[in-house]
Each structure stands twice: as C-alpha cells, then as structure tokens.
Design a protein around this motif. Sequence first.
Motif, short mmCIF file in Angstrom:
data_model
loop_
_atom_site.label_atom_id
_atom_site.label_comp_id
_atom_site.label_asym_id
_atom_site.label_seq_id
_atom_site.Cartn_x
_atom_site.Cartn_y
_atom_site.Cartn_z
N ILE A 146 37.11 40.17 30.32
CA ILE A 146 36.16 40.71 31.30
C ILE A 146 34.76 40.17 31.03
N ILE A 147 34.34 40.23 29.78
CA ILE A 147 33.00 39.76 29.42
C ILE A 147 32.89 38.25 29.66
N SER A 148 33.92 37.52 29.31
CA SER A 148 33.93 36.08 29.51
C SER A 148 33.81 35.73 30.99
N ARG A 149 34.61 36.38 31.83
CA ARG A 149 34.59 36.10 33.26
C ARG A 149 33.24 36.48 33.86
N ALA A 150 32.74 37.65 33.52
CA ALA A 150 31.44 38.09 34.06
C ALA A 150 30.33 37.14 33.63
N SER A 151 30.37 36.66 32.41
CA SER A 151 29.35 35.72 31.92
C SER A 151 29.40 34.41 32.69
N LEU A 152 30.60 33.92 32.95
CA LEU A 152 30.74 32.68 33.73
C LEU A 152 30.19 32.85 35.14
N VAL A 153 30.49 33.97 35.76
CA VAL A 153 30.01 34.22 37.12
C VAL A 153 28.50 34.37 37.13
N LEU A 154 27.93 35.08 36.16
CA LEU A 154 26.48 35.21 36.09
C LEU A 154 25.82 33.85 35.92
N SER A 155 26.46 32.98 35.18
CA SER A 155 25.96 31.61 35.00
C SER A 155 25.96 30.87 36.34
N GLU A 156 27.02 31.03 37.12
CA GLU A 156 27.10 30.40 38.44
C GLU A 156 26.03 30.98 39.37
N HIS A 157 25.82 32.29 39.32
CA HIS A 157 24.78 32.92 40.13
C HIS A 157 23.42 32.32 39.79
N PHE A 176 26.04 44.76 40.02
CA PHE A 176 26.95 43.70 39.61
C PHE A 176 28.16 44.36 38.97
N HIS A 177 29.34 44.16 39.58
CA HIS A 177 30.58 44.77 39.08
C HIS A 177 31.14 43.90 37.96
N VAL A 178 31.14 44.42 36.74
CA VAL A 178 31.67 43.71 35.58
C VAL A 178 33.17 43.98 35.51
N HIS A 179 33.97 42.93 35.82
CA HIS A 179 35.42 43.07 35.82
C HIS A 179 36.06 41.68 35.75
N ASN A 180 37.36 41.64 35.66
CA ASN A 180 38.10 40.38 35.67
C ASN A 180 39.12 40.50 36.79
N PRO A 181 38.74 40.09 38.01
CA PRO A 181 39.60 40.33 39.17
C PRO A 181 40.88 39.51 39.18
N ILE A 182 41.85 40.06 39.87
CA ILE A 182 43.12 39.37 40.10
C ILE A 182 43.10 38.89 41.54
N VAL A 183 43.47 37.63 41.75
CA VAL A 183 43.50 37.06 43.09
C VAL A 183 44.92 37.13 43.63
N LEU A 200 47.29 28.36 45.96
CA LEU A 200 45.87 28.00 45.99
C LEU A 200 45.59 26.95 44.93
N THR A 201 44.62 26.09 45.22
CA THR A 201 44.18 25.13 44.22
C THR A 201 43.29 25.88 43.22
N LEU A 202 43.00 25.26 42.10
CA LEU A 202 42.10 25.88 41.11
C LEU A 202 40.74 26.16 41.72
N ASP A 203 40.22 25.24 42.54
CA ASP A 203 38.92 25.44 43.19
C ASP A 203 38.96 26.64 44.14
N GLU A 204 40.06 26.78 44.88
CA GLU A 204 40.20 27.92 45.79
C GLU A 204 40.29 29.23 45.03
N ILE A 205 40.97 29.22 43.90
CA ILE A 205 41.06 30.42 43.06
C ILE A 205 39.68 30.80 42.55
N GLU A 206 38.94 29.82 42.06
CA GLU A 206 37.58 30.09 41.56
C GLU A 206 36.68 30.63 42.67
N GLU A 207 36.83 30.09 43.88
CA GLU A 207 36.04 30.56 45.02
C GLU A 207 36.38 32.01 45.34
#
Length: 189
Positions: free
Chosen positions: A7-18, A124-131, A137-144
């Motif tokens: 969760i922390i790893s995913r949220a950190s990556l998203v905050l970096s993208e933001h 900001f919702h801190v979570h690790n969502p499931i798609v 889906l391609t990896l890019d589509e999953i990330e989107e």
Amino acid sequence: RQKLQNIISRASLVLSEHAKVSGFSPVGLELGFGRQGKLPPLGFSLKNGTKMELMGRIDRVDKAEDDHGVYLRVIDYKSSVKDVNLTEVYYGVALQMLTYLDIIITHSPLLVGKQADPAGVLYFHVHNPIVNASKMLTLDEIEEEILKRFKMNGLLLSDENVIRMMDKGLDTGSSQIISAGFKKDGSLL
C-alpha cells in the motif's frame, strides 16, 4: 506487513506521478498548529465567554505561485474513500478540512512569506487498488486504471488557472489526479 508495504509503495509511486504533473509542491508535512506547532492555534470565544484554542496537525500543505498570486491547498491522507460533503459542512458536522484551510490562509505570511489565496482541500486515498477488467489490458492500461483509482476528491477553487496548476497536463476532459476538468470550449466541467 507485506500488505502495508504494498500500500505504501503504491501510494508513494502515485504521489510521485502526481508531483510530475502538478505545479503545486509541499510546503508542510504533518504541519502542526497550536501552542507547540509551527502555526498558532485557532482561537475563538464561546457565547459564555470561555476562550477556546484549537490545535492539531495538517497532513500536507501544498503551494503554487503564478502572476496572479500564491495559492495553498490542503491534502489529507485517508485509508478509506472520503469526499467533502457540503451538507455536512453546512450543518457543522464536517469542518476539519475547511478549518485547516482557514488556518493556513490566515497564517500564510508566516508559512510562505506572503498572503495566499485558497486553492482547495483534497483527500488522497492511501490504498493498493485491484483492477477488474472485462478484457486483457496492457501494462500501460493497468497503470492508467490504477492512477484513476487515486484521483483526489474534495473542493477546489473554481479558477481555470488554479486547476491547470494542479494538473499541468490537463487540456480537455477530466483530470486523472483531481476531480476537475475542462469542456472542449475551455470552461470547467
């Protein structure tokens, strides 16, 4: 423990993208207000004359500046989905975020060296969502899709310039990082 790390790893990556697409940057993390805080407490008197002082901590305060001035926004990290409910604000049930905004705007000369205007309050919702998808889906589509799940909710200043500073990549349509967007004619959604 592994789930928390994910969760922390995913949220950190998203905050970096933001951060890559935002003109806002943090000026305060765990910003305290009150007698021991960086900012003074919020003081007020009750009808019976009792003096009250409110103190606390604001998860994050961001700043952006342009030719029109300095803007501040509050970001509150939550472990569940949250949004500002205007009915609850009206009846005094949900005042936390607007109180935080009032404190940082009132004391903006102390915080950022000059008077600032409010840009908004966001959760900001801190979570690790499931798609879930009905097709491969391609990896890019999953990330989107994952980025969409991290769109921040809240109240924003209805100002095109401020919205564009929050998401510099936003042209038309909806932003992937904030609950705002632009119509084809350039007006706000």
